[in-house]
Design an enzyme around this catalytic site. Structure first.
Site, PDB file in Angstrom:
ATOM      1  N   GLY A 135      40.528  38.134  67.666  1.00 45.58           N
ATOM      2  CA  GLY A 135      39.957  38.122  66.323  1.00 45.58           C
ATOM      3  C   GLY A 135      38.621  38.826  66.353  1.00 45.58           C
ATOM      4  N   SER A 136      37.687  38.250  67.134  1.00 43.19           N
ATOM      5  CA  SER A 136      36.359  38.872  67.254  1.00 43.19           C
ATOM      6  C   SER A 136      36.433  40.245  67.919  1.00 43.19           C
ATOM      7  CB  SER A 136      35.431  37.991  68.101  1.00 43.19           C
ATOM      8  OG  SER A 136      35.433  36.668  67.644  1.00 43.19           O
ATOM      9  N   GLN A 295      13.743   7.421  48.853  1.00 41.01           N
ATOM     10  CA  GLN A 295      13.145   8.688  49.265  1.00 41.01           C
ATOM     11  C   GLN A 295      14.046   9.469  50.240  1.00 41.01           C
ATOM     12  OE1 GLN A 295       9.548   8.872  51.733  1.00 41.01           O
ATOM     13  NE2 GLN A 295       8.584  10.004  50.073  1.00 41.01           N
ATOM     14  N   HIS A 354      27.841  10.402  49.400  1.00 38.05           N
ATOM     15  CA  HIS A 354      28.973   9.682  48.793  1.00 38.05           C
ATOM     16  C   HIS A 354      29.354   8.409  49.560  1.00 38.05           C
ATOM     17  CE1 HIS A 354      29.558  13.271  46.337  1.00 38.05           C
ATOM     18  NE2 HIS A 354      30.471  12.630  45.656  1.00 38.05           N
ATOM     19  N   GLU A 379      35.661  36.643  58.537  1.00 36.75           N
ATOM     20  CA  GLU A 379      34.837  37.877  58.503  1.00 36.75           C
ATOM     21  C   GLU A 379      33.810  37.885  59.635  1.00 36.75           C
ATOM     22  OE1 GLU A 379      35.782  40.041  56.382  1.00 36.75           O
ATOM     23  OE2 GLU A 379      36.604  38.982  54.664  1.00 36.75           O
ATOM     24  N   GLU A 383      28.592  33.607  65.962  1.00 39.80           N
ATOM     25  CA  GLU A 383      28.156  34.313  67.184  1.00 39.80           C
ATOM     26  C   GLU A 383      28.235  35.828  66.977  1.00 39.80           C
ATOM     27  OE1 GLU A 383      30.278  31.661  67.222  1.00 39.80           O
ATOM     28  OE2 GLU A 383      28.768  30.273  68.005  1.00 39.80           O
TER      29      GLU A 383
END
Ligand SMILES: Cc1cc2nc3c(=O)[nH]c(=O)nc-3n(C[C@H](O)[C@H](O)[C@H](O)COP(=O)(O)OP(=O)(O)OC[C@H]3O[C@@H](n4cnc5c(N)ncnc54)[C@H](O)[C@@H]3O)c2cc1C
Length: 401
Positions: A135-136, A295, A354, A379, A383
């Site tokens: 992929g990369s 807070q 939540h 995309e 890294e």
């Protein structure tokens, strides 16, 4: 400031487009998104609505029937759509990348053939670089196109095609050694083939099979598939730009605008998570007051909103740089990296706000929690973005001593 992520300096047309899209998202996407996502159902009605709005042709030049808008307009629309449901932005994203690659690199005949039908959403694009083993590292692509007379014969297996089933035109990156002597650098011996096919699954064209959908943890509704080429014959005039050996550069150009787009998605998802968190925090009571009055929760909201603003500003900057005609790989890489990391963090904070209910499928944040990680990968991973950013910084700040 009335709401987060405002953009200064938009034209009247841009504002009108955005307000129409926002309205569509609020009325047609948000009310049904979670239900469709849980059923992993393709959002056919939403896609028809997007076609009517002209969104499939947003950046396609007017001479081909599109709206001829800028990358900035496109990215802001994507941000709005992802605020409603990230999968819908995935449906138009690969289409947009293929249309952009055709506009930038296609032959006149290829533009005339595809862009008018793409502007109408009749032809729908997908793009395919990744393979099961990579992929990369795009330079390791092993799918191959070999010339035979007036055709190329393609063989190989591709992985992770967003819109692999629903698209009818796939830009496929293959190795093509013809004309390139032994030892040519990998990125100089790759070619983008424009592969037309039927929508659907199974053998969609002789020599081309799209097996079923990959079952994913999130980003459902949009189909993600493999693609198997076994003696697939492609006419020579379907080499993008008409010349072999340019595919790597064409794809990287497409991915660069795609990165702005993924950043925009991160902005949209983070905005929605903030909206859900700030709303819930004012309704849920603990120790005698709304949790927004504690807070610790207010600080969380402050951090979330700051991240939404920062990511939006970087995404807008990257889009404007590309629109000005300048190289934007540094800005796009930074925007994609920051927006996807911040998106994950903002979603997680909204999830924590939540309490136990965030874990229930009844609450929208549960869907966002499963969607945000995809942005860390698609995309180019974090890294890979950092590698691009680092290299560019060393070019810009070269030591002169
Ligand atoms: C839902 C989904 C949709 C997708 N859609 C498409 C699509 O439409 N078209 C398409 O072509 N692809 C698509 N992809 C594929 C996507 O682009 C790849 O998954 C991505 O580029 C990462 O590649 P990989 O999965 O092979 O991970 P690898 O490249 O194997 O990386 C694995 C890990 O190693 C890290 N790594 C790799 N190399 C280095 C290095 N040099 N230095 C440091 N760390 C490194 C990575 O960052 C990652 O953390 C999609 C993926 C998903 C999940």
């Amino acid at each position: 400031m009335s709401r987060l992520a405002q953009t200064a300096g938009l034209t009247d047309i841009q504002q009108e487009i955005l307000s129409t899209v926002r309205d569509f998202v609020d009325k047609e996407i948000i009310p049904v998104a979670t239900q469709l996502e849980h059923r992993d159902e393709y959002p056919t009605d939403i896609v028809e609505g997007l076609k009517e709005l002209g969104l499939f042709g947003l950046m396609i030049p007017e001479e081909y029937g599109g709206l001829g808008e800028s990358l900035l307009t496109y990215a802001l629309c994507v941000e709005e759509i992802a605020r409603g449901w990230m999968s819908v932005s995935g449906i138009i994203n690969t289409h947009f990348i293929v249309a952009y690659m055709l506009k930038q690199h296609g032959t006149q005949e290829q533009k005339d053939t595809f862009l008018p039908r793409m502007a109408l959403g009749e032809v729908r694009g997908a793009f395919s670089m990744s393979e099961p083993a990579l992929g990369s590292d795009v330079s390791a692509i092993s799918s191959k196109g070999v010339k035979e007379g007036d055709e190329y014969v393609l063989n190989g297996q591709k992985m992770w095609l967003t819109n692999g089933g629903s698209s009818t035109l796939v830009a496929v990156l293959c190795r093509s050694d013809e004309g390139h002597p032994e030892g040519t650098a990998p990125h100089k011996s790759m070619t983008t083939f424009l592969v037309e096919k039927e929508a659907g699954f199974g053998e969609v064209r002789p020599g081309l099979t799209i097996p079923g959908k990959i079952d994913k943890m999130g980003y459902k509704g949009v189909d993600t598939t493999e693609l198997i080429m076994d003696g697939l014959r492609i006419p020579a005039n379907r080499v993008l730009g008409g010349t072999t050996g340019r595919g790597f550069y064409q794809m990287m150009d497409g991915v660069e605008v795609g990165r702005v787009n993924v950043a925009a998605r991160g902005c949209g998802v983070a905005q929605r998570a903030f909206e859900l968190g700030v709303s819930y925090a004012q309704q849920r009571q603990t120790f005698g007051k709304p949790i927004a009055q504690h807070q610790a929760i207010q600080f969380k909201l402050a951090e979330m909103a700051t991240k939404v603003e920062a990511a939006h500003a970087m995404m807008v900057n990257a889009a404007r740089k590309k629109d000005s005609g300048e190289r934007n790989d540094l800005e796009a890489g930074m925007a994609k990296y920051l927006a996807s990391e911040y998106c994950k963090e903002v979603v997680e904070d909204a999830f924590r706000i939540h309490g136990g209910y965030g874990f229930s499928k009844e609450y929208e944040i549960e869907r966002l929690y499963r969607e945000a990680p995809m942005l860390l990968i698609g995309e180019g991973t974090a890294e890979i973005q950092k590698m691009i950013i680092g290299r560019r910084l060393l070019e810009e700040y070269r030591f002169q001593g």
